[in-house]
Design a protein around this motif. Sequence first.
Motif, PDB file in Angstrom:
ATOM      1  N   PRO A 103       1.156  -0.975   0.124  1.00  0.00           N
ATOM      2  CA  PRO A 103      -0.203  -0.340   0.083  1.00  0.00           C
ATOM      3  C   PRO A 103       0.749   1.393   0.146  1.00  0.00           C
ATOM      4  O   PRO A 103       0.358   2.246  -0.608  1.00  0.00           O
ATOM      5  N   TRP A 104       2.000   1.149  -0.200  1.00  0.00           N
ATOM      6  CA  TRP A 104       2.717   2.115   0.047  1.00  0.00           C
ATOM      7  C   TRP A 104       3.563   2.706  -1.198  1.00  0.00           C
ATOM      8  O   TRP A 104       3.787   2.249  -2.065  1.00  0.00           O
ATOM      9  N   LYS A 105       4.168   4.023  -0.976  1.00  0.00           N
ATOM     10  CA  LYS A 105       5.963   4.058  -2.539  1.00  0.00           C
ATOM     11  C   LYS A 105       5.842   3.045  -2.239  1.00  0.00           C
ATOM     12  O   LYS A 105       6.663   2.773  -1.652  1.00  0.00           O
ATOM     13  N   LYS A 106       6.687   3.027  -3.534  1.00  0.00           N
ATOM     14  CA  LYS A 106       7.115   1.601  -3.560  1.00  0.00           C
ATOM     15  C   LYS A 106       9.048   2.061  -3.251  1.00  0.00           C
ATOM     16  O   LYS A 106       9.332   0.505  -2.706  1.00  0.00           O
ATOM     17  N   GLU A 107       9.607   3.128  -3.475  1.00  0.00           N
ATOM     18  CA  GLU A 107      10.234   3.199  -2.569  1.00  0.00           C
ATOM     19  C   GLU A 107      10.364   2.595  -1.068  1.00  0.00           C
ATOM     20  O   GLU A 107      11.830   2.176  -0.893  1.00  0.00           O
ATOM     21  N   ALA A 144       0.263  14.657  14.801  1.00  0.00           N
ATOM     22  CA  ALA A 144       1.664  14.941  13.375  1.00  0.00           C
ATOM     23  C   ALA A 144       1.179  16.274  12.719  1.00  0.00           C
ATOM     24  O   ALA A 144       0.109  16.178  12.428  1.00  0.00           O
ATOM     25  N   ILE A 145       1.659  17.157  13.494  1.00  0.00           N
ATOM     26  CA  ILE A 145       2.174  17.817  12.658  1.00  0.00           C
ATOM     27  C   ILE A 145       2.925  18.005  11.844  1.00  0.00           C
ATOM     28  O   ILE A 145       4.637  17.858  12.134  1.00  0.00           O
ATOM     29  N   LYS A 146       2.974  19.416  10.566  1.00  0.00           N
ATOM     30  CA  LYS A 146       4.499  19.461   9.243  1.00  0.00           C
ATOM     31  C   LYS A 146       4.815  20.596   9.487  1.00  0.00           C
ATOM     32  O   LYS A 146       4.501  21.454   9.943  1.00  0.00           O
ATOM     33  N   LYS A 147       5.989  20.583  10.075  1.00  0.00           N
ATOM     34  CA  LYS A 147       7.091  21.679   9.933  1.00  0.00           C
ATOM     35  C   LYS A 147       7.710  21.331   9.043  1.00  0.00           C
ATOM     36  O   LYS A 147       9.199  20.913   8.996  1.00  0.00           O
ATOM     37  N   GLY A 148       7.865  22.125   7.942  1.00  0.00           N
ATOM     38  CA  GLY A 148       8.742  22.402   6.750  1.00  0.00           C
ATOM     39  C   GLY A 148       8.732  21.386   5.770  1.00  0.00           C
ATOM     40  O   GLY A 148       7.576  21.097   5.704  1.00  0.00           O
ATOM     41  N   ASP A 149       9.521  20.468   5.726  1.00  0.00           N
ATOM     42  CA  ASP A 149       9.520  19.334   5.178  1.00  0.00           C
ATOM     43  C   ASP A 149       9.641  17.967   5.876  1.00  0.00           C
ATOM     44  O   ASP A 149       9.964  16.900   5.848  1.00  0.00           O
ATOM     45  N   GLN A 150       9.498  17.847   7.064  1.00  0.00           N
ATOM     46  CA  GLN A 150       9.113  17.340   8.592  1.00  0.00           C
ATOM     47  C   GLN A 150       7.936  17.144   9.138  1.00  0.00           C
ATOM     48  O   GLN A 150       7.266  17.708   9.088  1.00  0.00           O
ATOM     49  N   PRO A 220      10.735  12.919   7.900  1.00  0.00           N
ATOM     50  CA  PRO A 220      10.839  13.040   7.037  1.00  0.00           C
ATOM     51  C   PRO A 220       9.739  12.473   6.025  1.00  0.00           C
ATOM     52  O   PRO A 220       8.584  11.620   6.391  1.00  0.00           O
ATOM     53  N   GLU A 221       8.755  13.781   5.094  1.00  0.00           N
ATOM     54  CA  GLU A 221       7.784  13.046   4.156  1.00  0.00           C
ATOM     55  C   GLU A 221       6.920  11.705   3.484  1.00  0.00           C
ATOM     56  O   GLU A 221       6.542  11.227   4.145  1.00  0.00           O
ATOM     57  N   LYS A 222       8.597  11.071   3.301  1.00  0.00           N
ATOM     58  CA  LYS A 222       8.526  10.093   2.830  1.00  0.00           C
ATOM     59  C   LYS A 222       7.567   8.640   4.066  1.00  0.00           C
ATOM     60  O   LYS A 222       7.224   7.987   3.360  1.00  0.00           O
ATOM     61  N   TYR A 223       8.136   9.224   5.098  1.00  0.00           N
ATOM     62  CA  TYR A 223       7.763   8.653   6.103  1.00  0.00           C
ATOM     63  C   TYR A 223       5.909   7.899   6.653  1.00  0.00           C
ATOM     64  O   TYR A 223       5.527   7.733   7.151  1.00  0.00           O
ATOM     65  N   TYR A 224       5.378   9.365   6.021  1.00  0.00           N
ATOM     66  CA  TYR A 224       4.397   9.311   6.410  1.00  0.00           C
ATOM     67  C   TYR A 224       3.349   8.740   4.677  1.00  0.00           C
ATOM     68  O   TYR A 224       3.279   8.537   4.007  1.00  0.00           O
TER      69      TYR A 224
END
Length: 381
Positions: A103-107, A144-150, A220-224
């Motif tokens: 279900p996640w992004k391939k990477e 979970a709160i977005k701050k910049g790219d994290q 980092p964004e990818k771990y959402y």
Amino acid sequence: MIMSFFQSAEQKKYIEKLEQAIQSFPERSEALDESKGFPFENIQELKDFGYPILTLAKEFGGQGGSLYDFLLAQEKIAEYCGPTALGIGWHVGTVLSLTEKRPWKKEVMEEFFKEVSKGSLVNTAASEAGTGSPTRGGRPETTAIKKGDQWILNGRKTFTTLSPVLDIFLVTAWVTDEEQMGTFLVHRGIQGVTIEETWDMISMQGTGSHDLILNEVSLPEKYYVMQKEPGKRIPEAWLLHIPACYLGIATAARNYAIEFAKTYSPNSLPGPIRDLPNVQRTIGEIELELAEARHFLYSVAGKWETQPENHGELSKELGAVKLSVVNKSITIVDKAMRVVGAKSLQRTNPLQRYYRDVRAGLHNPPMDDATITTLAKSVLY
């Protein structure tokens, strides 16, 4: 001898090898229960055997095991140590689900599978003191709160089974910017992740289900990795590992009672108590309930694998299996104790541990009342 539910010679061979690998589990169980410890040695021996990669796809270095393979193995491990089985079951089942659904992004998916292939253990951290069971639909208090790219995570998760050895946590959190729930992949070693040893139960002590604390954890964004679609619940057949576990505990109790009935001979009788009609009746009832539970569990698992077009119809049976098998397992342990008598309550007797452990199944998802309501609504509306 207990009826075989193997589908193939390869399956039978695998379970026989697994059984040889876990022979030392029972002798550690009493000490584990008394010390309120964690079965580090058991988990390591399962790792050495390769069990944590049973359901990982072969393309990523796993064994490509099926749901049915998984349930057979879980039942066998639980026969030797219930807490170990329940703990490792969450990892192996999670891997099965993610392997099937991707279900996640391939990477990130491939990165995760690679870590699992190298020995990483994973479980979902969803329960919280303020929300109760996640199956009830409560909103997580973890944020979970977005701050910049994290993404910044804060919160406390309860019942984080296998926590002493987990490498990866799949954390559910309320994503404030999006007003919805999301799942985040959190590695154990990053700053702000700690485990507080809070697990103090009379049942399943060895599962290490402590609290996971997240304090300003930056990701980092990818771990959402996943968003939850409102109102959408996907049937999860891998959760059948829960009834399989408690069925294994019931089998251990059954085996003990049978051996006791064959060998215990008070001087008031000419032979062992197995000759008594009331003992024979109780053992016969145990055998019947064990057979019924096994047939229900493995019938539904087999149909789930071979009839994907019927998953919608079968989904309500997943909860029914859990309810039926767990409650039969509780009854089997109770009857085993009736055969053995007061000796079953001695602290050194494994039956009193089976009795405590098997009741924990009532509090694993899905809950009995929810299952009954689902079955009722499926025919009333």
